[in-house]
Design an enzyme around this catalytic site. Structure first.
Site: not given
Ligand code: AP5
Length: 222
Positions: A18, A94, A129, A158, A169
């Site tokens: 995203k 969401r 990431r 993160r 998640r």
């Protein structure tokens, strides 16, 4: 006029791309990027009570309560820049309740983009990431490596980007996505998010071009 502006939503599992696609979309279409996750991380960084509470949920991979998220998104989306340039809403809504709340404060969105990526690819994307704290740009050690040593040395990870947390998640995502998709099926476009980021963007670009053409045609005075 307000009618000619794009109002887009982008949704997909954690690490489906995203944020990466939002960088490409805003670069071409000049929309204001509003990411629920980024707003929450800013709130955490500010040290506020809401930030502290949000972090507890994010640590567990669960949805942060509506009282916090809805208010934050509403405030951001009603700012003058979003109203002037159009917006790209990332990671919101969401849940059904968030979608219902959104209806109360914005015009009907033009397009709901759903990025589809198999779960096994997502875990690899999360673990690799990295983020540049200076520019905010998203990298991946294997798929989007940093351009130079200087950037490489300052990249950060993160707090919720571990294999264990991404599984939580993902669970939350799978529990909620159907209800949201059902609400937007008339304006939804499904995008294959498993290919290269350029090829994913090419699909999105085509969908956005079509929306703009339709808007221009329906706005024609005859
Ligand atoms: P949020 O920050 O929104 O996280 P997320 O949904 O888990 O999504 P990510 O940001 O992890 O991934 P992305 O899809 O943006 O992927 P990216 O482009 O970085 O939310 C975090 C938490 O906040 C939630 O768990 C929840 O607790 C809370 N929250 C957020 N919104 C909420 C809401 N509305 N209500 C309640 N709570 C909320 O890409 C990932 C990696 O893959 C990168 O390294 C990238 O370089 C790489 N990559 C991207 N595209 C490709 C490609 N095509 N090929 C190869 N690699 C690629």
């Amino acid at each position: 006029s307000q009618q000619g502006l794009l109002r887009i939503m982008i949704s997909g599992a954690p690490a489906s791309g995203k944020g990466t696609q939002c960088e490409l979309i805003t670069a071409k279409y000049g929309l204001v990027h509003i990411a629920a996750g980024d707003l929450l991380r800013e709130e955490i960084a500010s040290g506020s009570e809401n930030g502290k509470m949000a972090k507890e949920y994010m640590e567990k991979g669960q949805l942060v309560p509506d009282e916090i998220v809805v208010m934050m998104v509403k405030e951001r989306i009603l700012k003058p820049d979003s109203l002037e340039k159009g917006w790209l809403l990332d990671g919101y809504p969401r849940s059904l309740s968030q979608a219902t709340a959104l209806k109360e404060f914005v015009l009907q969105p033009d397009l709901f983009i759903l990025l589809e990526v198999p779960d096994d690819i997502l875990v690899e994307r999360v673990v690799g990431r990295r983020l540049d704290p200076v520019t905010g740009k998203i990298y991946h050690l294997k798929y989007s490596p940093p351009e130079n040593e200087e950037i490489a040395s300052r990249l950060a990870q993160r707090f919720d980007d571990t294999e264990e947390k991404v599984k939580l998640r993902l669970q939350t995502h799978h529990q909620n996505v159907e209800a949201v998709v059902a609400m937007y099926k008339d304006i939804m476009v499904k995008i294959d998010g498993s290919v290269s980021k350029e090829d994913v963007f090419a699909q999105i670009d085509r969908a956005l071009t079509k929306v703009l053409e339709q808007k221009a045609a329906s706005g024609t005075v005859i």
